[in-house]
Write a protein that holds these residues in place. Structure first.
Motif, short mmCIF file in Angstrom:
data_model
loop_
_atom_site.label_atom_id
_atom_site.label_comp_id
_atom_site.label_asym_id
_atom_site.label_seq_id
_atom_site.Cartn_x
_atom_site.Cartn_y
_atom_site.Cartn_z
N VAL A 26 35.77 12.74 99.70
CA VAL A 26 37.16 13.17 99.90
C VAL A 26 38.12 12.31 99.08
O VAL A 26 39.08 12.83 98.50
N LEU A 27 37.89 10.99 99.06
CA LEU A 27 38.82 10.10 98.38
C LEU A 27 38.70 10.13 96.86
O LEU A 27 39.67 9.88 96.16
N ASP A 28 37.51 10.40 96.35
CA ASP A 28 37.34 10.45 94.90
C ASP A 28 36.47 11.65 94.50
O ASP A 28 35.27 11.51 94.23
N PRO A 29 37.04 12.83 94.48
CA PRO A 29 36.25 14.02 94.16
C PRO A 29 35.78 14.05 92.70
O PRO A 29 34.90 14.82 92.35
N ARG A 30 36.35 13.19 91.85
CA ARG A 30 35.90 13.15 90.45
C ARG A 30 34.49 12.60 90.32
O ARG A 30 33.87 12.73 89.28
N LEU A 31 33.96 11.99 91.39
CA LEU A 31 32.56 11.57 91.36
C LEU A 31 31.64 12.78 91.24
O LEU A 31 30.58 12.71 90.64
N VAL A 32 32.05 13.86 91.84
CA VAL A 32 31.23 15.07 91.83
C VAL A 32 31.37 15.81 90.51
O VAL A 32 30.39 16.21 89.90
N GLU B 178 34.30 16.14 87.01
CA GLU B 178 35.60 15.91 86.36
C GLU B 178 36.42 17.19 86.34
O GLU B 178 37.61 17.17 86.46
N ASN B 179 35.72 18.26 86.20
CA ASN B 179 36.39 19.54 86.04
C ASN B 179 35.65 20.55 86.92
O ASN B 179 34.44 20.54 86.98
N MET B 180 36.39 21.35 87.62
CA MET B 180 35.77 22.27 88.58
C MET B 180 34.89 23.32 87.92
O MET B 180 34.02 23.89 88.57
N ALA B 181 35.06 23.55 86.64
CA ALA B 181 34.22 24.54 85.95
C ALA B 181 32.79 24.03 85.80
O ALA B 181 31.86 24.83 85.73
N GLU B 182 32.62 22.71 85.77
CA GLU B 182 31.27 22.18 85.61
C GLU B 182 30.61 21.80 86.94
O GLU B 182 29.53 21.25 86.96
N LEU B 183 31.26 22.11 88.05
CA LEU B 183 30.73 21.78 89.37
C LEU B 183 29.47 22.60 89.66
O LEU B 183 29.47 23.82 89.52
N ARG B 184 28.43 21.92 90.03
CA ARG B 184 27.18 22.58 90.41
C ARG B 184 27.19 22.78 91.93
O ARG B 184 27.04 21.83 92.69
N HIS B 185 27.37 24.01 92.33
CA HIS B 185 27.55 24.30 93.75
C HIS B 185 26.29 24.07 94.57
O HIS B 185 26.37 23.72 95.75
N LYS C 122 21.21 13.74 92.44
CA LYS C 122 21.36 14.97 91.64
C LYS C 122 22.80 15.17 91.18
O LYS C 122 23.03 15.67 90.08
N LEU C 123 23.77 14.80 92.02
CA LEU C 123 25.16 14.97 91.63
C LEU C 123 25.61 13.96 90.58
O LEU C 123 26.42 14.27 89.72
N LEU C 124 25.09 12.76 90.65
CA LEU C 124 25.54 11.72 89.74
C LEU C 124 24.79 11.68 88.42
O LEU C 124 25.19 11.00 87.49
N HIS C 125 23.68 12.41 88.33
CA HIS C 125 22.91 12.43 87.07
C HIS C 125 22.92 13.79 86.43
O HIS C 125 22.97 14.78 86.93
#
Length: 105
Positions: free
Chosen positions: A40-46, A48-55, A102-105
């Protein structure tokens, strides 16, 4: 009914153990809360850009957080039910570690 008659039956009541929080429950609560706060505090860890978010990875992370929190707050499933082994620390913690990896790599 007299008070002595009621008092006579009190020792016959089964003794239930009081609330207890083993170290696994405390650690599950800590891991679940820390992961949720970090997300919640740092969503950029998941992403940088919502288009590259792996759901799928995010869903795995949120599920693992929920499992840790369920165990951490002390909810107990019926013995032998699938919920009991899904929320067990040996299942929930590796799932949480896998989701973060998986999210950080």
């Amino acid at each position: 009914m007299k008070a002595t008659e009621v008092g006579a039956h009190l020792p016959d009541l089964p003794r239930k153990p009081g609330p207890r929080a083993p170290w696994g429950q405390n650690l599950s609560l800590f891991l679940g809360l820390a992961s949720a706060l970090l997300l919640v505090l740092d969503p950029r860890l998941v992403a940088e850009n919502m288009a590259e978010l792996r759901h799928s990875e995010l869903l795995l992370l949120l599920t693992a957080i929920a499992l840790c929190l369920v165990r951490g707050v002390g909810f107990q499933f019926k013995p032998g039910s699938p919920g009991q082994w899904i929320t067990h620390p040996f299942t929930a913690w590796p799932l949480l570690a896998l989701a973060w990896w998986k999210l950080l790599h």
